[in-house]
Enzyme design. Structure first.
Site: not given
Length: 496
Positions: A234, A341, A390
């Site tokens: 991330s 995502d 994610h």
């Protein structure tokens, strides 16, 4: 003596079997489909590291059975550990000696370390966790997510999972590396280089934290490293793109030219695309990606790679977006990116909870997959499944997801081998792909995607249930594909 040896052999077999069973229980994770067979031995063989051995001494067994049992226990534990905690496999907290490099609130920055003596491979992981870009939303973040801005309540140890796991079953290729986990406490996408001021109210030192930790690790064995893999998920994945060359340049400048620095960016390849519908720029979630970074880079005193800065002088915010910064990166980087995502969809104002999505939202989601594919097509080493998710590399199911029949650990292993072969002027290995991207057009059309659960009931959803929940029109899609609806449903059920 012969009888004692037979007893010891039986004890070893029992301990080894129970250890393997314990390891499977310890691993846990998703189970949407039957477990596949483990990779063939050749996949795990080339580690390049030696492991500790415990030779058995039978000469004094009759006089000292307790000592004998201790040796048996040590051998069984070295072959296959049953409990990571019991065997001290956790990473331990270390604070930086340079106290001028801090978290947002001025508390000391630090890292978790598990050394693997004898291994010359190091993995440094950057944690993710969004960001804040002005005094107001940083104050709010400090009240609600203080762990991401302060080290005051960090635990003393941390257990590695996924690519940080010490278990070979969960982490076939990197289990024996020196593991470093850097908690995210700078809220700046690992880019800041600014001390706390009265105006900002916070320090933003993400980039400096990485530099100081690398220097700290040189005194703990990194100076003898062969490979350093800078990984992150991330915001940490974006942090890898922003810092991998800086780490390589730092080590080179300190005289450590033999360390091969590489990057692994997971779920950090964001797009500066147009939102599905625009909203007021209040926080990192509601604000358009470009607007948050434009505001943030000024507030953080953000630092970007020099080559990218020169390309986008005056508009350095461009360097926070993967497809714009990637061409300027010198170090080898492997990109892992879900084609759908969840964080990207969140900042694009696509809400996937509650009512089924509308037709316009469905088209937007499909177009997102197309856009991501287009930006990734020239990335030499990448893994992009058509899943709605994610982050992945620290999940214990990371070995289950496949693209075109190849798992992510296998793809990373192939990449590692190809880099070695390039250095030795060898041809790349055959049947070992490193550029893997799904071609199917909708979320979760890949049958190995992580399990999706209904937000309200908690029940697992299969592919058809999920697509129906998303507002997927089977009749319309079948017509577009020129096939019978029942055939399309059959393909979805089987994951074709």
């Amino acid at each position: 003596m012969t009888a004692i040896r037979m007893v010891s052999s039986v004890l070893l077999l029992v301990l080894m079997q129970s250890g393997a069973l314990c390891a499977r229980r310890f691993r846990g994770g998703r189970n949407p489909q039957p477990r596949r067979a483990p990779p063939p031995p050749t996949y795990r063989a080339d580690r390049g590291d030696t492991t500790e051995s415990f030779p058995l001494d039978f000469t004094a067994v009759e006089e000292n059975m307790d000592n004998f049992m201790t040796q048996v226990k040590n051998l069984a534990q070295s072959l296959y550990p049953c409990s990571a905690q019991k065997l001290d496999y956790d990473m331990k907290l270390n604070f930086l000696e340079n106290t001028s490099v801090t978290c947002n609130d001025g508390s000391p920055a630090g890292y978790y370390l598990k050394e693997s003596r004898g291994s010359r491979r190091w993995l440094i992981f950057l944690e993710g966790g969004w960001y804040c870009f002005n005094k107001e939303n940083c104050d709010s973040r400090y009240e609600t997510m203080r762990r991401l801005m302060s080290s005051s309540k960090w635990p003393q140890t941390k257990t590695g999972t996924g690519i940080l796991s010490p278990l070979p079953e969960e982490n076939p290729h990197w289990w024996n590396a020196n593991m470093v986990y850097i908690p995210y406490c700078s809220s700046d996408v690992w880019s800041g280089a600014s001390a706390k001021t009265e105006q900002s109210g916070y320090a933003f030192m993400g980039s400096l934290i990485i530099q100081e930790i690398v220097k700290d690790l040189l005194t703990k064995g990194l100076d003898n490293a062969k490979v350093l893999l800078l990984a992150g998920s991330s915001a940490g994945g974006t942090g890898v793109l922003l810092n991998v060359d800086r780490v390589a340049e730092l080590l080179e400048g300190l005289g450590h030219t033999g360390i091969q620095v590489r990057g692994l960016s997971d779920s950090g390849w964001f797009l500066d695309n147009k939102q599905y519908h625009c909203t007021d720029c209040v926080d990192a979630v509601s604000c358009a990606p470009t607007e948050t970074i434009k505001r943030g880079i000024k507030y953080w005193g953000g630092v970007v790679p020099e080559r990218c800065r020169k390309t986008h002088e005056g508009e350095e915010w461009n360097c926070f977006f993967g497809y714009r910064v990637f061409p300027s990166i010198k170090s080898p980087v492997f990109v892992v990116q879900w084609l759908f995502d969840e964080a990207q969809l969140t900042v694009d104002n696509i809400q996937l909870t509650g009512q089924p999505v509308q037709e316009g939202q469905w088209r937007y989601i499909q177009n997102l997959g197309i856009e991501l594919r287009n930006t990734l097509k020239d990335v030499p080493a990448m893994f992009a499944p058509a899943c709605l998710s994610h982050e992945v590399i620290t999940r214990n199911y990371w070995i289950d997801v496949q693209v075109k029949g190849t798992s992510l650990p296998r793809a990373l292993h192939c990449w590692d081998r190809s880099l070695q072969d390039n250095r030795n002027n060898k041809a790349p290995p055959k049947g070992c792909p490193v550029h893997l991207i799904d071609s199917c057009p909708w979320p979760h059309c890949n049958p190995t995607c992580p399990t999706i659960r209904d937000q309200f009931t908690g029940q697992e959803m299969n592919v058809i249930q999920f697509l129906m929940h998303m507002g997927f029109d089977v009749q319309k899609m079948a017509q577009q594909q020129g096939m019978d609806p029942s055939k399309l449903l059959g393909m979805l059920s089987s994951g074709s």
